[in-house]
Write an enzyme that holds these catalytic residues in place. Sequence first.
Site, short mmCIF file in Angstrom:
data_model
loop_
_atom_site.label_atom_id
_atom_site.label_comp_id
_atom_site.label_asym_id
_atom_site.label_seq_id
_atom_site.Cartn_x
_atom_site.Cartn_y
_atom_site.Cartn_z
N GLU A 71 44.76 18.73 14.38
CA GLU A 71 44.71 17.48 13.85
C GLU A 71 45.93 16.67 14.94
OE1 GLU A 71 44.03 16.54 9.54
OE2 GLU A 71 46.28 16.81 9.43
N LYS A 128 50.71 14.68 -0.58
CA LYS A 128 51.67 13.56 0.11
C LYS A 128 51.13 12.14 -0.60
CE LYS A 128 53.67 11.37 3.95
NZ LYS A 128 53.64 11.51 5.40
N HIS A 134 36.22 43.48 16.76
CA HIS A 134 34.82 43.86 16.19
C HIS A 134 33.89 42.72 15.96
CE1 HIS A 134 36.07 47.91 16.44
NE2 HIS A 134 36.95 47.57 15.93
N GLU A 181 39.99 14.99 -2.86
CA GLU A 181 39.64 16.32 -3.47
C GLU A 181 40.56 16.92 -4.29
OE1 GLU A 181 39.58 15.51 -0.22
OE2 GLU A 181 38.36 16.43 1.08
N LYS A 192 37.10 9.81 5.92
CA LYS A 192 37.26 9.61 4.31
C LYS A 192 36.77 8.36 3.87
CE LYS A 192 41.99 11.83 4.36
NZ LYS A 192 42.94 11.68 4.32
N GLY A 223 51.95 14.98 6.68
CA GLY A 223 51.20 16.24 5.65
C GLY A 223 51.06 17.61 6.23
N ARG A 224 50.88 17.74 7.48
CA ARG A 224 50.71 19.25 8.00
C ARG A 224 51.99 19.91 8.36
NH1 ARG A 224 48.45 15.33 11.28
NH2 ARG A 224 49.10 14.93 13.18
O1 F6P Z 1 43.17 15.79 6.66
C1 F6P Z 1 43.81 14.59 6.65
C2 F6P Z 1 45.09 14.87 5.89
O2 F6P Z 1 45.66 13.64 5.64
C3 F6P Z 1 46.08 15.99 6.47
O3 F6P Z 1 46.97 15.57 7.23
C4 F6P Z 1 46.75 16.32 5.03
O4 F6P Z 1 47.37 17.53 5.22
C5 F6P Z 1 45.71 16.28 4.08
O5 F6P Z 1 44.96 15.22 4.30
C6 F6P Z 1 46.01 16.30 2.71
O6 F6P Z 1 46.67 15.24 2.38
P1 F6P Z 1 47.76 14.94 1.05
O7 F6P Z 1 48.86 15.92 1.20
O8 F6P Z 1 48.06 13.40 1.11
O9 F6P Z 1 46.64 14.88 -0.20
#
Ligand code: F6P
Length: 530
Positions: free
Chosen positions: A333, A188, A364, A194, A492, A247-248
């Site tokens: 979150e 987003k 288990h 990452e 971050k 994002g979630r």
């Molecule tokens: O973990 C924080 C967060 O902002 C989440 O809410 C989101 O799903 C994830 O990082 C990835 O964010 P983006 O879609 O902006 O890469």
Amino acid sequence: MNPDTKTTAAEPSPLADLPEWAAFERAARSATLDPSRLAVINAAGIDLDTSGQHASPELHEAAAALLSARGFDDMRRRLLDGDIVNPTEERAAWHTALRAPAAIPEVAAERQRLIEFVHTADSERRWRNIVHIGIGGSDWGVRLAVAAFGYAGTWRQVHFVANIDGHAIQGGLSGFDPRDTLIIMASKSFTTAETLENGQRALEWLRAAGVADPCKQMVAITARPEAAAAWGIPDAHIFKLWDWVGGRFSLWSAVSLSTALAVSADVIAGMQAGAAAMDKHFAEAPIAENAAVQMAMSGIVNRSILGYGSLNIAPYDFRLANLVPYVQQLEMESLGKSVDLAGRAVGVPTGPAVWGMPGTDAQHTFFQWLHQGSDGAPVDFIICAHADHGWPRHHRILLANCLAQRQALLQGKSYDEALKECLAAGMPRARAEWLARHRAYGGGRPSNLIVLPRLSPYTLGALLALYEHKVFVQGVVWGINPFDQWGVEYGKVLAKGLTAQLNGTAPVETAHNASTAHWVERLKGPCTGT
Ligand code: F6P
């Protein structure tokens, strides 16, 4: 739609000060877990059985009064209308608009673009391999859907790469032919370290393989299309997300392109239809028959009043393994916060830790702790009435296990029953009396049972929307903003500074604690094997 509306709801009073909270707490403490009670709500085609939760007529009344004191009706309307419900980021959280049957034009246009993209790829038999790069909400929903509907294999192979650990992208690219691999970057913000780093490695991999125009083998789904374009990704390969989609919640957007390529665009349409049906139920069903509301209120009883620190998710369906991390992110979150909208301490324990594993593996692994451990946790059991394989015997055993675990958690086993068993097995009385104390357990541990007629895109969509709305209701009652994540953001920023220090491009900060400073000194410099 109203995402530009800059109004925010009035700040609620501190929860613990409300007489309605005191009444709810009193009613919860005297409510019982009654094994003779049967309470099942049907919502959007799935059944929610809340018989295994503390209940009483007084508690139901007190819950309704509390919701009314928290302005629930108005908050729900604001959510569903796309008003600002995330005041710390001044945003709407309008994921319901992404699955509305009559979509607003910009959403409908992106949906259509996605369908056409998949149609072209399918008709050209292109992109045998997909590398989906994204993390958190840009990852779990897609992983969940691809595993749920592609568990028996798919024509296209999909590798998911989320982690910054270089082994993840190394594994994600390995075994794939670069000429027939599509790299999908879902982010987003298009700032997530990452995703950008892993995307760079993928781009380099395409280049190193001699792909003439590697960006043409990349797709981006983002709310910052200009950032993706700056990478060189062609406009036709950039799908839009909106600021008003958290994002979630982004699996309802073009973030699910990988799902469509792997298991068909119909899966996305089906999930959206199921979620939209649950949205309708959430919007219209009265409190006592509203599945999300009932789930939310018993969750609050368990967490804030009975003191359970966690919630276990137990899908008795191997295909739903990724439901656990999906719900984990959604709940933790969203509700892992301790201040209310006015910035005051909430005053009662909020969002529980969420964890789990599919049954019967879970039995288990950690069910012993659930049954006889000193803390225990409420459990959401999830089953499908019908399986999609050809071995009814397997399915009956699976269902029987789920029902058995649930019954044992609810009813336990008394010392007398255990003693009788031991004596019946022929044990000497002294040993039987000793062993019975180990074999007995109290029961009285709460659970929900969620029954899907079968696992389909529709029922999965409805299930995910049920959890989303449950989380929203809990946010309203606790008075917290379930749509931001400032705790993650701070980490971050720290990681960025520490990366520069490990690289040696910035001095080691004196403000670090002794241990961090020690390890930065020890670990900086060259650190990989190749
Ligand atoms: O973990 C924080 C967060 O902002 C989440 O809410 C989101 O799903 C994830 O990082 C990835 O964010 P983006 O879609 O902006 O890469």
